[in-house]
Write a protein that holds these residues in place. Structure first.
Motif, PDB file in Angstrom:
ATOM      1  N   MET A 106       0.853  -1.191   0.000  1.00  0.00           N
ATOM      2  CA  MET A 106       0.000   0.000   0.000  1.00  0.00           C
ATOM      3  C   MET A 106       0.891   1.244   0.000  1.00  0.00           C
ATOM      4  N   LYS A 107       0.404   2.274  -0.639  1.00  0.00           N
ATOM      5  CA  LYS A 107       1.157   3.525  -0.727  1.00  0.00           C
ATOM      6  C   LYS A 107       0.165   4.650  -0.962  1.00  0.00           C
ATOM      7  N   THR A 108       0.439   5.821  -0.420  1.00  0.00           N
ATOM      8  CA  THR A 108      -0.372   7.009  -0.712  1.00  0.00           C
ATOM      9  C   THR A 108       0.515   8.050  -1.372  1.00  0.00           C
ATOM     10  N   GLY A 109       0.046   8.565  -2.509  1.00  0.00           N
ATOM     11  CA  GLY A 109       0.790   9.611  -3.198  1.00  0.00           C
ATOM     12  C   GLY A 109       2.030   9.094  -3.898  1.00  0.00           C
ATOM     13  N   GLY A 110       2.822  10.051  -4.383  1.00  0.00           N
ATOM     14  CA  GLY A 110       4.041   9.711  -5.117  1.00  0.00           C
ATOM     15  C   GLY A 110       3.849   9.830  -6.609  1.00  0.00           C
ATOM     16  N   GLY A 111       4.863   9.403  -7.344  1.00  0.00           N
ATOM     17  CA  GLY A 111       4.826   9.485  -8.793  1.00  0.00           C
ATOM     18  C   GLY A 111       4.139   8.290  -9.419  1.00  0.00           C
ATOM     19  N   ASN A 116       1.011   4.350 -16.842  1.00  0.00           N
ATOM     20  CA  ASN A 116       0.188   5.370 -17.489  1.00  0.00           C
ATOM     21  C   ASN A 116      -1.221   5.449 -16.913  1.00  0.00           C
ATOM     22  N   GLY A 117      -1.737   4.351 -16.367  1.00  0.00           N
ATOM     23  CA  GLY A 117      -3.043   4.390 -15.717  1.00  0.00           C
ATOM     24  C   GLY A 117      -3.001   5.250 -14.465  1.00  0.00           C
ATOM     25  N   VAL A 118      -1.956   5.066 -13.670  1.00  0.00           N
ATOM     26  CA  VAL A 118      -1.774   5.867 -12.458  1.00  0.00           C
ATOM     27  C   VAL A 118      -1.558   7.330 -12.836  1.00  0.00           C
ATOM     28  N   ARG A 119      -0.779   7.567 -13.878  1.00  0.00           N
ATOM     29  CA  ARG A 119      -0.528   8.935 -14.330  1.00  0.00           C
ATOM     30  C   ARG A 119      -1.833   9.616 -14.754  1.00  0.00           C
ATOM     31  N   SER A 120      -2.692   8.883 -15.442  1.00  0.00           N
ATOM     32  CA  SER A 120      -3.976   9.414 -15.897  1.00  0.00           C
ATOM     33  C   SER A 120      -4.868   9.805 -14.716  1.00  0.00           C
ATOM     34  N   ILE A 121      -4.890   8.968 -13.684  1.00  0.00           N
ATOM     35  CA  ILE A 121      -5.700   9.275 -12.504  1.00  0.00           C
ATOM     36  C   ILE A 121      -5.142  10.486 -11.769  1.00  0.00           C
ATOM     37  N   ALA A 122      -3.822  10.542 -11.614  1.00  0.00           N
ATOM     38  CA  ALA A 122      -3.201  11.678 -10.930  1.00  0.00           C
ATOM     39  C   ALA A 122      -3.487  12.985 -11.663  1.00  0.00           C
ATOM     40  N   GLN A 124      -6.156  13.746 -13.139  1.00  0.00           N
ATOM     41  CA  GLN A 124      -7.560  14.118 -12.903  1.00  0.00           C
ATOM     42  C   GLN A 124      -7.824  14.511 -11.453  1.00  0.00           C
ATOM     43  N   VAL A 125      -7.227  13.803 -10.495  1.00  0.00           N
ATOM     44  CA  VAL A 125      -7.606  14.000  -9.081  1.00  0.00           C
ATOM     45  C   VAL A 125      -6.429  14.424  -8.205  1.00  0.00           C
ATOM     46  N   GLY A 126      -5.237  14.546  -8.789  1.00  0.00           N
ATOM     47  CA  GLY A 126      -4.050  14.820  -7.992  1.00  0.00           C
ATOM     48  C   GLY A 126      -3.413  13.509  -7.544  1.00  0.00           C
ATOM     49  N   PRO A 127      -2.172  13.565  -7.059  1.00  0.00           N
ATOM     50  CA  PRO A 127      -1.434  12.335  -6.764  1.00  0.00           C
ATOM     51  C   PRO A 127      -1.742  11.685  -5.421  1.00  0.00           C
ATOM     52  N   GLU A 128      -2.476  12.359  -4.539  1.00  0.00           N
ATOM     53  CA  GLU A 128      -2.583  11.884  -3.160  1.00  0.00           C
ATOM     54  C   GLU A 128      -3.692  10.858  -2.929  1.00  0.00           C
ATOM     55  N   PHE A 129      -3.869   9.950  -3.885  1.00  0.00           N
ATOM     56  CA  PHE A 129      -4.824   8.861  -3.677  1.00  0.00           C
ATOM     57  C   PHE A 129      -4.068   7.633  -3.162  1.00  0.00           C
ATOM     58  N   ARG A 130      -4.828   6.691  -2.653  1.00  0.00           N
ATOM     59  CA  ARG A 130      -4.259   5.476  -2.058  1.00  0.00           C
ATOM     60  C   ARG A 130      -4.050   4.414  -3.143  1.00  0.00           C
TER      61      ARG A 130
END
Length: 203
Positions: A106-111, A116-122, A124-130
């Protein structure tokens, strides 16, 4: 309200791919906790239900974006906006090539670490999701990564794959309670996997 989003690609040809591991994880959670039937919402297949915790039931929405893996943010962002939720209310399950097979972190935030899926979500909502990262291992060469993640798990991998999915579902009350570190520990207790170099030897 919690959104549990799994990353994957729509269509039968991708169903067993390593890149669809996130979908399999959220399906396992929805099945274990008897969520309602799938329906199309937010450019995704969604199931609603609740997860019991010591403090009471937590409402949750399972989300499997149908936008293809690399555009997952369009779906996830739409759902967060509709429910007026914050990134902390979002957990994204996805395959992680930089973890050995069967490992879970588990991790919260970061690069995005090239995902590319994680990049797409970040975006839209910023990087600080779980982030719930499901280890698949690495093919050993960067040039082989695309083919690797779009290939199916081997039959010989079935035991650890199934064990990890069951563990993610069984331990879900800790996730719903916001106890991410305890969730990680419990998942690994239920589905132990050796710490190893993710670029280990492969067939």
């Amino acid at each position: 309200m919690l959104i549990l989003a799994g990353l994957g690609n729509p269509g039968d040809r991708y169903a067993g791919n390593r890149h669809n591991f996130g979908w399999s994880a959220v399906d396992a959670i929805a099945d274990r906790w008897r969520f309602g039937p799938e329906r199309r919402r937010f450019q995704a297949l969604a199931r609603e239900g609740s997860i019991e915790t010591p403090s009471g039931a937590v409402r949750a929405l399972i989300l499997k974006p149908q936008t293809f893996y690399n555009e997952s943010g369009r779906s996830v962002g739409e759902a967060l906006k509709f429910f007026k939720l914050q990134p902390a209310d979002l957990v994204v399950f996805y395959d992680e090539i930089d973890l050995a097979p069967g490992r879970f972190r588990m991790k919260t935030g970061g690069g995005a670490a090239g995902n590319n899926g994680v990049r797409s979500i970040a975006a839209q909502v910023g990087p600080e999701f779980r982030r719930a990262r499901l280890g698949t291992g690495h093919p050993g060469d960067k040039a082989l990564v695309q083919g690797f993640v779009l290939s199916d798990f081997h039959k010989a991998e079935g035991d650890w794959v199934d064990a990890l999915l069951r563990a993610c579902a069984e331990a879900a009350p800790l996730l719903a309670a916001g106890e991410d570190e305890k969730y990680q520990t419990e998942v690994m207790r239920l589905a132990p996997a050796e710490k190893a170099d993710p670029r280990g030897a492969r067939d």
